[in-house]
Structures are given as C-alpha cells and as structure tokens.
Design a protein around this motif. Structure first.
Motif, PDB file in Angstrom:
ATOM      1  N   ILE A  42       6.671 -85.758  41.549  1.00 30.13           N
ATOM      2  CA  ILE A  42       7.959 -85.548  42.218  1.00 30.13           C
ATOM      3  C   ILE A  42       8.972 -86.610  41.793  1.00 30.13           C
ATOM      4  O   ILE A  42      10.118 -86.297  41.459  1.00 30.13           O
ATOM      5  CB  ILE A  42       7.791 -85.552  43.753  1.00 30.13           C
ATOM      6  N   SER A  43       8.551 -87.875  41.792  1.00 34.66           N
ATOM      7  CA  SER A  43       9.487 -88.960  41.488  1.00 34.66           C
ATOM      8  C   SER A  43       9.856 -89.027  40.008  1.00 34.66           C
ATOM      9  O   SER A  43      10.817 -89.705  39.649  1.00 34.66           O
ATOM     10  CB  SER A  43       8.925 -90.307  41.956  1.00 34.66           C
ATOM     11  N   SER A  44       9.131 -88.315  39.179  1.00 33.20           N
ATOM     12  CA  SER A  44       9.452 -88.275  37.747  1.00 33.20           C
ATOM     13  C   SER A  44      10.346 -87.094  37.375  1.00 33.20           C
ATOM     14  O   SER A  44      10.755 -86.980  36.224  1.00 33.20           O
ATOM     15  CB  SER A  44       8.156 -88.211  36.926  1.00 33.20           C
ATOM     16  N   VAL A  83      -1.369 -97.972  40.998  1.00 32.05           N
ATOM     17  CA  VAL A  83      -0.857 -98.645  39.802  1.00 32.05           C
ATOM     18  C   VAL A  83      -0.162 -97.639  38.883  1.00 32.05           C
ATOM     19  O   VAL A  83       0.890 -97.937  38.311  1.00 32.05           O
ATOM     20  CB  VAL A  83      -1.977 -99.423  39.075  1.00 32.05           C
ATOM     21  N   ALA A  84      -0.719 -96.440  38.740  1.00 32.00           N
ATOM     22  CA  ALA A  84      -0.094 -95.417  37.888  1.00 32.00           C
ATOM     23  C   ALA A  84       1.290 -95.038  38.424  1.00 32.00           C
ATOM     24  O   ALA A  84       2.251 -94.923  37.651  1.00 32.00           O
ATOM     25  CB  ALA A  84      -0.993 -94.190  37.793  1.00 32.00           C
ATOM     26  N   LEU A  85       1.399 -94.854  39.733  1.00 29.30           N
ATOM     27  CA  LEU A  85       2.704 -94.545  40.327  1.00 29.30           C
ATOM     28  C   LEU A  85       3.657 -95.712  40.149  1.00 29.30           C
ATOM     29  O   LEU A  85       4.823 -95.541  39.771  1.00 29.30           O
ATOM     30  CB  LEU A  85       2.550 -94.200  41.813  1.00 29.30           C
ATOM     31  N   THR A 103      17.662 -98.699  44.038  1.00 30.21           N
ATOM     32  CA  THR A 103      17.521 -97.353  43.499  1.00 30.21           C
ATOM     33  C   THR A 103      16.265 -96.712  44.100  1.00 30.21           C
ATOM     34  O   THR A 103      15.387 -97.412  44.616  1.00 30.21           O
ATOM     35  CB  THR A 103      17.380 -97.388  41.964  1.00 30.21           C
ATOM     36  N   PRO A 104      16.153 -95.396  44.040  1.00 29.95           N
ATOM     37  CA  PRO A 104      14.972 -94.731  44.596  1.00 29.95           C
ATOM     38  C   PRO A 104      13.659 -95.247  43.998  1.00 29.95           C
ATOM     39  O   PRO A 104      12.670 -95.434  44.711  1.00 29.95           O
ATOM     40  CB  PRO A 104      15.193 -93.260  44.244  1.00 29.95           C
ATOM     41  N   HIS A 105      13.660 -95.513  42.710  1.00 34.00           N
ATOM     42  CA  HIS A 105      12.427 -95.997  42.075  1.00 34.00           C
ATOM     43  C   HIS A 105      12.154 -97.466  42.405  1.00 34.00           C
ATOM     44  O   HIS A 105      11.000 -97.881  42.446  1.00 34.00           O
ATOM     45  CB  HIS A 105      12.469 -95.749  40.568  1.00 34.00           C
ATOM     46  N   ALA A 106      13.193 -98.231  42.663  1.00 40.99           N
ATOM     47  CA  ALA A 106      12.993 -99.616  43.097  1.00 40.99           C
ATOM     48  C   ALA A 106      12.360 -99.644  44.485  1.00 40.99           C
ATOM     49  O   ALA A 106      11.526-100.505  44.784  1.00 40.99           O
ATOM     50  CB  ALA A 106      14.316-100.377  43.093  1.00 40.99           C
ATOM     51  N   LYS A 107      12.738 -98.670  45.342  1.00 43.30           N
ATOM     52  CA  LYS A 107      12.137 -98.582  46.672  1.00 43.30           C
ATOM     53  C   LYS A 107      10.648 -98.255  46.570  1.00 43.30           C
ATOM     54  O   LYS A 107       9.820 -98.862  47.254  1.00 43.30           O
ATOM     55  CB  LYS A 107      12.848 -97.521  47.516  1.00 43.30           C
ATOM     56  N   ILE A 108      10.314 -97.301  45.709  1.00 41.21           N
ATOM     57  CA  ILE A 108       8.899 -96.967  45.494  1.00 41.21           C
ATOM     58  C   ILE A 108       8.171 -98.192  44.967  1.00 41.21           C
ATOM     59  O   ILE A 108       7.093 -98.553  45.464  1.00 41.21           O
ATOM     60  CB  ILE A 108       8.748 -95.796  44.503  1.00 41.21           C
ATOM     61  N   ALA A 109       8.740 -98.834  43.955  1.00 39.15           N
ATOM     62  CA  ALA A 109       8.096 -99.999  43.337  1.00 39.15           C
ATOM     63  C   ALA A 109       7.860-101.103  44.358  1.00 39.15           C
ATOM     64  O   ALA A 109       6.792-101.726  44.371  1.00 39.15           O
ATOM     65  CB  ALA A 109       8.951-100.512  42.173  1.00 39.15           C
ATOM     66  N   SER A 110       8.816-101.336  45.219  1.00 37.28           N
ATOM     67  CA  SER A 110       8.691-102.382  46.231  1.00 37.28           C
ATOM     68  C   SER A 110       7.559-102.075  47.215  1.00 37.28           C
ATOM     69  O   SER A 110       6.747-102.954  47.540  1.00 37.28           O
ATOM     70  CB  SER A 110      10.019-102.529  46.968  1.00 37.28           C
TER      71      SER A 110
END
Length: 177
Positions: A42-44, A83-85, A103-110
């Motif tokens: 989804i996030s990709s 780790v993959a995500l 950013t949306p991906h920075a939120k996921i990463a955090s």
C-alpha cells in the motif's frame, strides 16, 4: 491474515481500522508479518503520498501491529517484515517540503524505527536493523536522524560490534549535522 486485517488493508477501510484495537494481541500475532507485507504494498503505491485515507489506514495498522509486537514480545518473529517495510521507506521522500510536517513515509519510518530499535538489547533484531538504520542518517529528516542517533547510542552500549563496520558512515553523519 486475520479477517479484520484482511478487510481493513484489502479494502483500505478506515471506518473499520479502529476495530483492530478490540482484538486480543494473541488473536492477531500470527497475522502481523503478512499485514506488514500488505502495508508495504500500500505504501509503495504511486498515489500513497497524496491519499489521506490510505495514510490513515496504514498509520492505524502500524500502531496496532507495533503494540501487539511489544505486548507479545514477538519482535524476533516479525523483525524481517518490519525491516523490509522500514527499508522501503528509503525509496521515498523523507524530508518535509516547505511546511514542517513529516512526510507519510517519514511517519512510517519513525514508527518502525521506534519498534525495532527499542529492542537494542536483542542482537538478532539489531543485526537486521542496524545496516538499514545507518542509511537513514543521510536520507531522513533532521528529527528522524536525531532519533536514530539516540537509538544507535543505545545499541552501541549493548552490542558495539554491530556498529563497528558502520563507524565511518556514522561519523560522517555527525560531522554533517
């Protein structure tokens, strides 16, 4: 995958996402890796950055997943999927543009960073996480890099040898800040 995760992630059903918190951790523990893999898909997607519904569904699901992992102490079982995500976030923008919002991906990463690196005393988890963690030192926002540095310091206390091969990258990151 648990039926509710399948519904929420498959249909990106924000109205049902909160229901995930009504489930017992033990009910969903075996579904977490598959749910993380679905979140990665989804996030990709090409419209994820602008799709508020998908972002909200992902945020809620990640919160539920990381809570279940913490409560069931099953980090080793789900570390590879986490780790993959986490690594997939490096393929997207992590720095805020203009307004100071992540950013949306920075939120996921955090969120993933916190879940993984709070387990700094678990060498198998750190062996998977540290090579990816150091990549964020140059790609992430200042706040993400600051948090990463704190977690890496904790990891160094218990398992310095895992950081040894990344010393040059870490030092370069410190000098750039």
């Amino acid at each position: 995958m648990h039926q509710l995760f399948r519904l929420v992630l498959g249909q990106k059903d924000l109205s049902r996402a909160g229901d995930l918190f009504s489930l017992e951790d033990s009910e969903i523990e075996d579904s977490l890796t598959e749910a993380l893999e679905q979140i990665k898909i989804i996030s990709s997607s090409s419209d994820y950055q602008t799709n508020n519904n998908d972002q909200a569904v992902v945020e809620i699901c990640i919160t539920r997943i990381t809570t279940a992992i913490r409560e069931t102490e099953s980090i080793e079982q789900h570390a590879k999927a986490l780790v993959a995500l986490w690594e997939s976030c490096l393929e997207h923008s992590l720095r805020p543009s203009g307004r100071e919002e992540d950013t949306p991906h920075a939120k996921i990463a955090s969120d993933i960073m916190s879940c993984l690196l709070q387990n700094y005393n678990r060498p198998p988890v750190m062996a998977l996480a540290i090579p990816i963690a150091v990549k964020f030192l140059h790609r992430g926002s200042k706040e993400l890099c600051r948090s990463m540095s704190n977690y890496l310091c904790l990891a160094a206390i218990t398992k310095a040898d895992l950081l040894a091969e990344h010393t040059e990258v870490i030092v370069r990151s410190i000098l750039q800040v």
